[in-house]
Write a protein that holds these residues in place. Structure first.
Motif, PDB file in Angstrom:
ATOM      1  N   PRO A   1       0.412  -1.156  -0.239  1.00 13.79           N
ATOM      2  CA  PRO A   1       0.144  -0.095  -0.244  1.00 13.79           C
ATOM      3  C   PRO A   1       0.675   1.207  -0.223  1.00 13.79           C
ATOM      4  N   ASP A   2       2.499   1.155   0.758  1.00 16.96           N
ATOM      5  CA  ASP A   2       2.733   2.232   0.885  1.00 16.96           C
ATOM      6  C   ASP A   2       4.282   3.034   0.030  1.00 16.96           C
ATOM      7  N   HIS A   3       3.552   2.254  -1.470  1.00 19.14           N
ATOM      8  CA  HIS A   3       4.352   1.711  -2.969  1.00 19.14           C
ATOM      9  C   HIS A   3       4.025   3.408  -3.595  1.00 19.14           C
ATOM     10  N   LEU A   4       4.845   4.076  -4.044  1.00 25.56           N
ATOM     11  CA  LEU A   4       4.400   5.321  -4.691  1.00 25.56           C
ATOM     12  C   LEU A   4       3.182   5.020  -5.718  1.00 25.56           C
ATOM     13  N   PRO A   5       3.898   4.669  -6.818  1.00 32.10           N
ATOM     14  CA  PRO A   5       2.790   4.403  -8.397  1.00 32.10           C
ATOM     15  C   PRO A   5       1.927   3.759  -7.482  1.00 32.10           C
ATOM     16  N   LEU A   6       1.828   3.125  -6.640  1.00 31.43           N
ATOM     17  CA  LEU A   6      -0.030   2.688  -6.121  1.00 31.43           C
ATOM     18  C   LEU A   6      -0.462   3.452  -5.745  1.00 31.43           C
ATOM     19  N   LEU A   7       0.194   4.831  -4.909  1.00 28.17           N
ATOM     20  CA  LEU A   7      -0.498   5.934  -4.138  1.00 28.17           C
ATOM     21  C   LEU A   7      -1.366   6.801  -4.830  1.00 28.17           C
ATOM     22  N   LEU A   8      -0.254   6.731  -6.489  1.00 26.44           N
ATOM     23  CA  LEU A   8      -0.551   8.175  -7.519  1.00 26.44           C
ATOM     24  C   LEU A   8      -1.716   7.322  -7.857  1.00 26.44           C
ATOM     25  N   GLU A   9      -2.137   5.987  -8.278  1.00 22.75           N
ATOM     26  CA  GLU A   9      -2.897   5.681  -8.444  1.00 22.75           C
ATOM     27  C   GLU A   9      -4.492   5.933  -7.998  1.00 22.75           C
ATOM     28  N   PHE A  10      -3.754   5.068  -6.266  1.00 18.53           N
ATOM     29  CA  PHE A  10      -5.340   5.424  -6.088  1.00 18.53           C
ATOM     30  C   PHE A  10      -5.911   7.519  -6.073  1.00 18.53           C
ATOM     31  N   LEU A  11      -4.820   8.088  -6.156  1.00 17.45           N
ATOM     32  CA  LEU A  11      -5.155   9.128  -5.753  1.00 17.45           C
ATOM     33  C   LEU A  11      -5.781  10.671  -7.266  1.00 17.45           C
ATOM     34  N   SER A  12      -5.542   9.060  -7.819  1.00 23.22           N
ATOM     35  CA  SER A  12      -6.437   9.436  -9.677  1.00 23.22           C
ATOM     36  C   SER A  12      -7.919   9.598  -8.898  1.00 23.22           C
ATOM     37  N   THR A  13      -7.684   8.295  -8.804  1.00 25.23           N
ATOM     38  CA  THR A  13      -9.247   8.261  -8.328  1.00 25.23           C
ATOM     39  C   THR A  13      -9.900   9.222  -7.276  1.00 25.23           C
ATOM     40  N   ARG A  14      -8.977  10.419  -6.900  1.00 20.05           N
ATOM     41  CA  ARG A  14     -10.101  10.667  -5.598  1.00 20.05           C
ATOM     42  C   ARG A  14     -10.171  12.777  -5.914  1.00 20.05           C
ATOM     43  N   PRO A  15     -10.527  13.125  -4.990  1.00 13.76           N
ATOM     44  CA  PRO A  15     -11.149  14.385  -5.698  1.00 13.76           C
ATOM     45  C   PRO A  15     -10.327  15.485  -5.261  1.00 13.76           C
ATOM     46  N   GLU A  16     -10.257  16.686  -6.380  1.00 15.00           N
ATOM     47  CA  GLU A  16      -8.534  17.649  -6.118  1.00 15.00           C
ATOM     48  C   GLU A  16      -8.473  17.605  -4.899  1.00 15.00           C
ATOM     49  N   GLU A  17      -9.346  18.021  -3.592  1.00 20.75           N
ATOM     50  CA  GLU A  17      -8.898  18.634  -2.822  1.00 20.75           C
ATOM     51  C   GLU A  17      -8.692  17.161  -1.614  1.00 20.75           C
ATOM     52  N   ASP A  18      -8.531  16.072  -1.884  1.00 21.19           N
ATOM     53  CA  ASP A  18      -7.886  14.996  -1.344  1.00 21.19           C
ATOM     54  C   ASP A  18      -7.047  14.758  -2.148  1.00 21.19           C
ATOM     55  N   ILE A  19      -6.441  15.248  -3.384  1.00 19.43           N
ATOM     56  CA  ILE A  19      -4.858  14.696  -3.789  1.00 19.43           C
ATOM     57  C   ILE A  19      -3.964  15.829  -3.228  1.00 19.43           C
ATOM     58  N   ALA A  20      -4.783  17.193  -2.504  1.00 17.96           N
ATOM     59  CA  ALA A  20      -3.910  17.880  -2.194  1.00 17.96           C
ATOM     60  C   ALA A  20      -3.203  18.141  -1.118  1.00 17.96           C
ATOM     61  N   ARG A  21      -4.519  17.126  -0.122  1.00 19.06           N
ATOM     62  CA  ARG A  21      -4.440  16.992   0.941  1.00 19.06           C
ATOM     63  C   ARG A  21      -2.971  15.605   1.321  1.00 19.06           C
ATOM     64  N   TRP A  22      -3.043  14.690   0.575  1.00 20.77           N
ATOM     65  CA  TRP A  22      -2.357  13.526   0.182  1.00 20.77           C
ATOM     66  C   TRP A  22      -0.749  13.703  -0.159  1.00 20.77           C
ATOM     67  N   ILE A  23      -0.580  14.534  -0.676  1.00 19.60           N
ATOM     68  CA  ILE A  23       0.229  14.872  -1.550  1.00 19.60           C
ATOM     69  C   ILE A  23       0.674  16.130  -0.052  1.00 19.60           C
ATOM     70  N   GLY A  24       0.670  16.709   0.570  1.00 15.49           N
ATOM     71  CA  GLY A  24       1.107  17.457   1.490  1.00 15.49           C
ATOM     72  C   GLY A  24       1.576  16.941   2.757  1.00 15.49           C
ATOM     73  N   GLU A  25       0.638  15.752   3.142  1.00 14.13           N
ATOM     74  CA  GLU A  25       1.291  14.835   3.680  1.00 14.13           C
ATOM     75  C   GLU A  25       2.305  13.953   3.790  1.00 14.13           C
ATOM     76  N   ILE A  26       2.768  14.261   2.509  1.00 11.47           N
ATOM     77  CA  ILE A  26       4.113  13.537   2.478  1.00 11.47           C
ATOM     78  C   ILE A  26       5.360  13.502   1.973  1.00 11.47           C
ATOM     79  N   ARG A  27       4.944  15.240   1.743  1.00 10.97           N
ATOM     80  CA  ARG A  27       5.808  16.472   0.973  1.00 10.97           C
ATOM     81  C   ARG A  27       7.195  15.534   1.461  1.00 10.97           C
ATOM     82  N   HIS A  28       7.632  16.328   3.166  1.00  9.80           N
ATOM     83  CA  HIS A  28       8.842  15.933   3.239  1.00  9.80           C
ATOM     84  C   HIS A  28       9.572  14.677   2.929  1.00  9.80           C
ATOM     85  N   ILE A  29       8.897  14.011   2.513  1.00 14.11           N
ATOM     86  CA  ILE A  29       9.136  12.547   1.761  1.00 14.11           C
ATOM     87  C   ILE A  29       9.623  12.939   0.244  1.00 14.11           C
TER      88      ILE A  29
END
Length: 251
Positions: free
Chosen positions: A116-144
């Motif tokens: 589940p923490d494989h970055l390409p997989l997370l991006l696939e998941f985010l492709s199914t989410r609304p834009e505000e969710d995408i921004a929130r998830w990216i913000g949470e892993i921005r340091h990585i």
């Protein structure tokens, strides 16, 4: 715009994953998705498109060998996000469980061999989410993402363009600067000598308390061993994306 963003996220995910014949065949669609993706002016759109053209003309075996050398040996540029936060600690197991729960709650189903923490997989998941969710998830892993960008840039890796693009989407690309000096003095951890040293230092574990723990022990090795068994989509799948508000800076 939501559909274009979904296609773009899927394209970024595919470029960051292991290169195979299906990717080469899909490169025209990948490039078209990146070209149409709503991105701020700071995002490296043209370098991404140039990389697509380079991939199309490169020898596939050479691209695959370079990918394995960069991402399946050593941990500094691992695409397993929790590797950079929890390492091999027990906290990583709980983080995996929590992330799986997030996926399941959203109706996103993982394959048997997907972590589940494989970055390409997370991006696939985010492709199914609304834009505000995408921004929130990216913000949470921005340091990585910032650390990963700096480390991949050090190795002149085209894949550095992916986390950099994600950071640009939320206006956080400047955070890479904070890591460049630190990364410049880091010793390489994917050389034969460095890999041998890790094997010598780490204790061999002959049992696991759970299936999850067992999977974590051999995550990177398992991914490498199963490369030939992985099935990738022939084209970019286009999920239904609900209407949503825009990511900051992308409207």
């Amino acid at each position: 715009m939501a559909d274009a963003l979904a296609r773009g996220m899927r394209a970024l995910a595919r470029l960051l994953d292991y290169p195979d014949a299906a990717l080469i065949e899909a490169l025209p669609e990948v490039g078209a998705a990146i070209e149409a993706m709503p991105l701020p002016a700071t995002a490296p759109r043209q370098p991404l498109l140039a990389w697509c053209r380079q991939l199309a003309s490169s020898d596939l075996l050479d691209s695959q060998a370079a990918y394995v050398a960069q991402f399946d040996r050593g941990r500094a540029t691992s695409l397993l996000l929790f590797e950079h936060v929890h390492g091999e600690s027990r906290d990583r197991g709980q983080a995996m469980v929590d992330l799986l729960a997030e996926y399941e709650a959203a109706g996103f189903v993982l394959g048997e061999r997907e972590l589940p923490d494989h970055l390409p997989l997370l991006l696939e998941f985010l492709s199914t989410r609304p834009e505000e969710d995408i921004a929130r998830w990216i913000g949470e892993i921005r340091h990585i993402l910032a650390l990963l960008t700096a480390r991949l840039e050090k190795h002149d890796c085209h894949q550095s363009l992916i986390p950099l693009t994600l950071l640009c989407m939320i206006g956080a690309e400047a955070e890479v600067d904070a890591h460049r000096e630190q990364v410049s003095s880091e010793p390489a951890d994917n050389t034969p000598a460095a890999i041998d040293a890790v094997w010598e230092e780490e204790a061999v574990r002959f049992s696991a308390e759970s299936d999850q723990d067992c999977a974590l022990q051999s995550a990177e090795g398992k991914r490498l061993a199963e490369r030939s068994q992985q099935v990738h989509p022939e084209t970019i799948r286009l999920p239904d994306v609900p209407p949503s508000t825009s990511i900051g800076g992308l409207s």
